[in-house]
Design a protein around this motif. Structure first.
Motif, PDB file in Angstrom:
ATOM      1  N   GLY A 476       0.831  -0.675   0.131  1.00 49.41           N
ATOM      2  CA  GLY A 476       0.072   0.043  -0.355  1.00 49.41           C
ATOM      3  C   GLY A 476       0.828   1.445   0.111  1.00 49.41           C
ATOM      4  N   MET A 477      -0.271   2.294  -0.035  1.00 48.88           N
ATOM      5  CA  MET A 477       0.689   3.836  -0.196  1.00 48.88           C
ATOM      6  C   MET A 477       1.002   3.763   0.462  1.00 48.88           C
ATOM      7  SD  MET A 477      -1.582   5.711  -3.275  1.00 48.88           S
ATOM      8  CE  MET A 477      -2.942   5.330  -2.677  1.00 48.88           C
ATOM      9  N   VAL A 478       1.660   4.816   0.911  1.00 46.83           N
ATOM     10  CA  VAL A 478       2.332   6.175   1.987  1.00 46.83           C
ATOM     11  C   VAL A 478       0.737   6.483   2.455  1.00 46.83           C
ATOM     12  CG1 VAL A 478       3.634   7.133   3.443  1.00 46.83           C
ATOM     13  CG2 VAL A 478       4.748   5.708   1.925  1.00 46.83           C
ATOM     14  N   THR A 479       0.300   7.846   1.952  1.00 48.01           N
ATOM     15  CA  THR A 479      -1.029   7.813   2.116  1.00 48.01           C
ATOM     16  C   THR A 479      -2.014   8.044   2.117  1.00 48.01           C
ATOM     17  OG1 THR A 479       0.836  10.281   2.630  1.00 48.01           O
ATOM     18  CG2 THR A 479      -1.284  10.317   2.341  1.00 48.01           C
ATOM     19  N   ARG A 480      -2.898   7.055   2.478  1.00 44.21           N
ATOM     20  CA  ARG A 480      -4.698   7.369   1.963  1.00 44.21           C
ATOM     21  C   ARG A 480      -5.007   8.982   0.745  1.00 44.21           C
ATOM     22  NH1 ARG A 480      -6.168   6.218   7.228  1.00 44.21           N
ATOM     23  NH2 ARG A 480      -7.067   8.149   7.740  1.00 44.21           N
ATOM     24  N   ARG A 481      -5.807   8.201  -0.655  1.00 45.62           N
ATOM     25  CA  ARG A 481      -5.704   9.197  -1.281  1.00 45.62           C
ATOM     26  C   ARG A 481      -6.902   9.184  -1.597  1.00 45.62           C
ATOM     27  NH1 ARG A 481      -0.766  11.412  -3.610  1.00 45.62           N
ATOM     28  NH2 ARG A 481       0.495  10.123  -1.893  1.00 45.62           N
ATOM     29  N   ALA A 482      -7.456   9.823  -2.531  1.00 47.05           N
ATOM     30  CA  ALA A 482      -8.272   9.250  -3.539  1.00 47.05           C
ATOM     31  C   ALA A 482      -8.821  10.823  -4.667  1.00 47.05           C
ATOM     32  CB  ALA A 482      -9.899   9.903  -3.375  1.00 47.05           C
ATOM     33  N   TRP A 483      -9.200  10.376  -5.650  1.00 43.17           N
ATOM     34  CA  TRP A 483      -9.146  11.628  -7.016  1.00 43.17           C
ATOM     35  C   TRP A 483      -7.711  12.427  -7.554  1.00 43.17           C
ATOM     36  CZ3 TRP A 483     -13.281  11.591  -3.441  1.00 43.17           C
ATOM     37  CH2 TRP A 483     -14.094  10.960  -3.607  1.00 43.17           C
ATOM     38  N   HIS A 484      -6.341  11.232  -6.953  1.00 44.05           N
ATOM     39  CA  HIS A 484      -5.031  11.953  -7.357  1.00 44.05           C
ATOM     40  C   HIS A 484      -4.640  11.632  -9.301  1.00 44.05           C
ATOM     41  CE1 HIS A 484      -5.893   7.756  -5.138  1.00 44.05           C
ATOM     42  NE2 HIS A 484      -4.576   7.168  -6.143  1.00 44.05           N
TER      43      HIS A 484
END
Length: 606
Positions: A476-484
């Motif tokens: 998984g990525m380091v940071t949660r994110r969306a609309w990226h």
């Protein structure tokens, strides 16, 4: 022991103080000293002659200049023992300039001496001086002298000079066809020119016309009609002009049984618009080698847009309007396949933030830069917005998203452009929207997004094995994110921007950029974006990632900025030219377009 009044131990210098120095003037001083000795005829140990002119020189200097003299002076040849050596195959002028170059590293070339200098440099194998002469000839290239320069290149075996001359002809091919030399080309050379993709700035109908004139110039040339006309890209000529010009004005095209199939190929291409992706050949390829950006739709202060722009980063006039979309669209996805642009799904919402997918659409439109128009193709099997669209192995994959009935979708469908058909493939492991995706190797990767199961943004990454039709979880990525955004460059993937929510439920823009190496399954944090860009789009052009437009939640503003990231340098910059107006939810891809007026203007002003 030195005669200085102190000993080295008296200096009390640390043992670690050891340095190596390189002089910037030593080489020049040596050359000036050697040239002064030559001028005084001091220590010269051999005399070179050409055309009864004598040139005293130092053997060691000439041997250091070129292998030709090294072999002459250090080998068993009789010249190694002679004090006076006559050189054949060079002129006195040429030898004089070679010697001057050896002792000064300078040479003065003029139209009167270029042939003498090049012939001497080539005969005596002075490679750096050959390059100087070739650069001089390149600088003076014109259509009226290219045949002479080609003759020089062939006589001296200078392949790189021949390539330069041919490139000059290609760049000015339209003017070259008006020169008498064009009609004197042999058919193989003519075909080699007509087959090139970089024969830019020439309409295909004009190329056909000059090729036909070449064939008709001498009756015996018609035997080469098939070979020559096979290089003309008839499918790129409008259907009406095929009839009015090609068939009506040139009877040999219809009478010649080897040319008629070329016309039939073009007729079939024009009559089967939906199936054109399956009919792609070398003759349907646009004559240009430079990709540009196509930017489509989006949402701005005036609502959802139907605008279409070709963004040209290197041109002074940096965009060209294209035919508008058949309908206004935003938060759709765009991908290029076989140099067609596919605009897929999205929504027609007019308010921001977006309307939870209730206005999602399933329409798919295809843009053809050859015809400069739009065609509606088979729609998605489901309405989709805020999804990921990835091109892989000649197909398009529409992954997840949301619509009017489902807040999140796990379904995935694949579009085969050669059949104009969407079909279902393996579902995502969970329902997602607002995620991003890209292709790397034989896999499709999906990162982040909003999870219906967890009701939050996630950092999860999934990999789709195309051949195995199966999904697998990655690191998984380091940071949660969306609309990226997500893009692959080289053997790594990058996730850029997007947004997250803080403890108060407020949207937080992200500048954080992460890089994923699939071979090590490790994420690395890269340089931050200069401007946070949520709900933007990205593409890769010339090994750089461009992020276009978007929305800032901290200021609640649409963005027109185009940011550029260079993964090799881990550096960001803001491009001088942005979108024509602030937009989020645009779609973009790279394509090859025909050469336009802005390219010609730029070349003429350079």
């Amino acid at each position: 022991m030195t005669s200085l009044p102190v000993h080295s131990e008296d200096l009390q210098l640390p043992a670690s103080l050891t340095r190596t120095y390189t002089s910037k003037v030593h080489g020049g001083d040596i050359l000036r000293g050697l040239n002064a000795l030559r001028a005084e005829d001091s220590l010269c140990d051999v005399t070179l002659t050409a055309e009864r002119r004598s040139f005293p020189v130092h053997r060691v200097v000439m041997a250091a200049l070129t292998d030709y003299f090294r072999a002459m002076f250090t080998g068993p040849l009789r010249e190694s023992r002679e004090n006076c050596i006559e050189l054949l195959g060079v002129t006195a002028v040429g030898l004089h300039h070679v010697i001057e170059y050896a002792y000064t590293a300078q040479v003065r070339i003029t139209p009167d001496n270029i042939l003498d200098v090049l012939e001497a440099a080539n005969h005596l194998q002075v490679k750096s001086l050959i390059d100087v002469c070739c650069n001089y000839l390149r600088e003076g290239l014109e259509l009226k002298n290219h045949r002479a320069v080609l003759a020089i290149a062939d006589a001296c075996g200078l392949t790189h000079l021949r390539v330069s001359v041919e490139s000059h002809i290609v760049k000015n091919f339209r003017l070259f066809t008006e020169e008498p030399e064009f009609m004197e080309l042999d058919y193989m050379k003519l075909c080699s020119f007509l087959a090139r993709d970089d024969l830019e700035g020439c309409w295909e109908l004009s190329l056909f016309d000059v090729a036909a004139q070449w064939l008709l110039n001498k009756p015996e040339r018609l035997q080469y009609a098939r070979q020559v006309m096979a290089c003309i890209r008839f499918p790129l000529i409008r259907e009406d002009l095929l009839k009015e010009v090609v068939e009506s004005q040139y009877d040999f095209m219809k009478r010649n049984p080897t040319c008629e199939p070329l016309l039939e190929e073009a007729r079939q291409y024009h009559s089967n618009v939906l199936m054109q992706p399956a009919l792609q050949t070398a003759r349907t390829r646009i004559r240009n080698t430079k990709e540009h950006m196509l930017v489509v739709g989006g949402e701005g202060d005036l609502g959802v847009m139907d605008s279409v722009f070709e963004v040209v980063m290197e041109a002074r006039v940096n965009r060209w309007d294209r035919p508008t979309l058949p309908k206004a669209m935003a938060y759709h996805r765009v991908a290029s396949l076989d140099n067609f642009a596919y605009v897929v799904g999205g929504q027609n919402a007019v308010n921001h933030p977006v309307d939870l997918g209730r206005s999602g659409i399933s329409d798919v439109f295809r843009f053809d830069p050859r015809r400069n128009d739009w065609t509606q193709v088979t729609s998605l099997t489901e309405l989709r917005t805020d999804f990921a669209l990835v091109e892989a192995q000649g197909c398009l994959y529409a992954i997840g998203g949301r619509n009017q009935t489902e807040n999140c979708l796990s379904s995935v469908e694949r579009y085969d452009p050669k059949q104009n058909l969407w079909s279902r493939v393996a579902d995502l492991p969970e329902a997602l929207h607002g995620h991003a995706g890209c292709k790397l190797g034989g896999n499709i990767y999906i990162s982040g997004g909003f999870s219906l199961q967890l009701m939050m943004r996630i950092s999860t990454v999934y990999r789709y094995d195309i051949d195995g039709n199966s999904w697998h979880e990655e690191s998984g990525m380091v940071t949660r994110r969306a609309w990226h955004n997500m893009a692959a460059v080289g053997n790594k993937m990058f996730v850029l921007g997007g947004n997250e929510k803080n403890a108060n439920g407020e949207e937080i823009d992200l500048k954080l950029v992460e890089c994923y190496n699939p071979s090590t399954r490790q994420w690395t944090v890269m340089a931050n974006m200069p401007v946070p860009q949520s709900e933007s789009s990205c593409l890769v052009l010339d090994e750089k990632i461009y992020v276009l437009g978007g929305y800032r939640w901290d200021t609640q503003q649409f963005l027109s900025v185009i940011s550029q990231f260079d993964p090799a340098k881990n550096e960001w910059c803001i491009c001088n030219h942005g979108l024509p107006e602030p937009l989020s939810g645009v779609g973009c891809c790279t394509m090859v377009f025909e050469k336009r007026w802005w390219q010609e203007n730029q070349e003429n002003s350079d």
